[in-house]
Structures are given as C-alpha cells and as structure tokens.
Design a protein around this motif. Sequence first.
Motif, mmCIF file in Angstrom:
data_model
loop_
_atom_site.group_PDB
_atom_site.id
_atom_site.type_symbol
_atom_site.label_atom_id
_atom_site.label_comp_id
_atom_site.label_asym_id
_atom_site.label_seq_id
_atom_site.Cartn_x
_atom_site.Cartn_y
_atom_site.Cartn_z
ATOM 1 N N VAL A 58 0.849 -1.189 0.000
ATOM 2 C CA VAL A 58 0.000 0.000 0.000
ATOM 3 C C VAL A 58 0.886 1.241 0.000
ATOM 4 O O VAL A 58 2.024 1.206 0.484
ATOM 5 N N SER A 74 -3.155 -0.031 -3.341
ATOM 6 C CA SER A 74 -3.101 -1.193 -2.444
ATOM 7 C C SER A 74 -3.427 -2.477 -3.194
ATOM 8 O O SER A 74 -4.228 -2.493 -4.128
ATOM 9 N N TYR A 86 -4.760 -6.070 4.617
ATOM 10 C CA TYR A 86 -4.921 -4.631 4.403
ATOM 11 C C TYR A 86 -5.193 -3.915 5.724
ATOM 12 O O TYR A 86 -4.653 -2.837 5.978
#
Length: 324
Positions: A58, A74, A86
Amino acid sequence: MSEFIVREATFDDLDVILNLSDFNEGLDYLHEYFDFFQYCSNVSSYVCETRNQIVGFVVCHRVDNGETILTRASRVRPEFQGKGVYRQMLMEIEEVQKEKGTARRYAVVKTRPPAMTQFQTYTSVARKEAHVFEIAEKQHVETSISDIKRIDGSLQKLEGIPALYLSEPYSNYLFPEGRIIVDLVPMRLIESNLKLAQGGNTVFVSDVQISSNEYKKLNTFDTPQVKGILTASSVYCTRDFAEMVLILDVFGSDLSTFNNHVAFHLKRLRESTPQQVHFKIYTSKGCDCSVIDYTLAQFGIKKLTEGRRLEDCVKLEVYERDLP
C-alpha cells in the motif's frame, strides 16, 4: 502477536509487489509511479510480510500539512485476501502517522460505489463525475489533432496550480468540491498542497481568466464571472506496454475551449507506443456532459458504454473519517 509484519517498501521489493495481483483490470500504474513514491517526501510505501513472503502492499500520501493521510495502489496476494492483511497495513500506517503528531484524518478515493458496511464511519466530502472513453486507433486521433491548424493562443502550460486560484472568485469556480483532486489525490485548498500536485508526470494547462469588464466587480459586492478551464493530464503505460492510460482532470465548467484542451493533452500520446488508450475524464460540478461526449467524438474517440472497466469508474468520490 500478529502473524503479519508491516515495513517500508524498498526498490528490491518492486518485482514481487507488481506480481501480487491483477490490479485494476490490468491498468496498473505502479511500475511507472514507484520511483516517484519512493523519492517523494510526502509519500511512504509499505509491504506486509508473513514468513518472509510479501503478501500485501500500500502507498500512503500525506497532504493538508500532514493532517490527512490517503492510501492508494493497495493490493493483496489473492490467497491472503480477506485475512486482515490490508487492515494490518492500515493500522500500522495510522499508528506511524499519529506518532508524528500531525495526522488527524484518513481519506480514501473510490471510483465505484463502496460497500457501505465498510464505510459506516466515513463521510463523503467531495465528488466528481467520471467519463470513460477508449481509443482503439491512435493514428486516427493523431490525424484529428493535426486537422486543428492552431491551438488557441490563450492556452497556457503551467508548472502547477497558481496560488491565485485558491482565492475567490477562482476557487469557488474551479474547486466547487472544496478539494483539489489531481491524479486521484484529493487535497484541501491550502497553498502548501500546490507543490504536491506537481509530482509524477502531470501536465497543467489553463485559459482561466476574468474579463476586463468583470474585473471592475472585484472592488464591489458583485462576484466577477470567471471564464475558461484548468485541465491536468497524467499518463502511464501498462506494464506490458499494450495499453496507455490517460487521466484528464477538468476544473471549471466553461467548456467553450474544451476541444483545444483535449487536443493539447492528446499530443502526449504521440510519444507512446501503445495503440490502445484508456481515457478517463473527471469533471467538476456544472459541466455539460454532452459537450464532453461531442468533443471526444470529434477526435474519433468512442465513449465506453459497457464492461468491467466502465463499472470500475462510475464516479470519483472522496470519503474521510477522523483518526481515533
């Protein structure tokens, strides 16, 4: 203790990062933007590892004097999607930025409606219309550009957005959303943000002006009428060089010279190899969509009417939430 470890990305990680997933239907910009992300002082890149294997990536932008952080580019390895990769990267980013003492809010840009269950704590703060076109035959477009004998001399290529545009009456006309959104990065109308908008390969062109008659209103309570538009184009090739992507940000609603702006930015394609060009245009509130469609048709550029790529670019909307 989490099984995931988040660290800053290095140039040695690039090949692995680019092969993590099929990003954005193949229209990935990271291979061309990675150097910029690594060297830019207001950008940090992170990878997520588990058992010495990179499984996520990311990018974090810091804008608004560091008060707003924004993530983009990302991606998570398919077999690790839905397993908190994430979330772990975002938690690490927020923690690092809060330690610096300036970050107050987190922003995210979406070009398709998000799952609202994931955005219950967010507020929509800005929106721009999206128009998606495909150029299948670049030579035809080049011929159409050459048919324009002379691009209007009032067009001025700029190094960036002039500070003057942040004050009235320009600001209300050019940035009715209350944000400068360039190449998918939203920023508040703060002068320190202007240098951040100059990064990457973005080219700015303007014919924004106030007529001599309207200037008289500057010393009255009347608001002078601003004419013209500011446009900014960003260009990148896909990793396999099979396609090029052209993003055109339009600021202002007076589209009387839009054809000249389009011709100017399309000339950037002449230096490229790909014949297939994916063309995205983001317009401010008040723009006449029919003018956009008509102008592009004059260059032989067809509007995309169906398909996944159109579904992935319905509109551009900026969401924000306060950091805890």
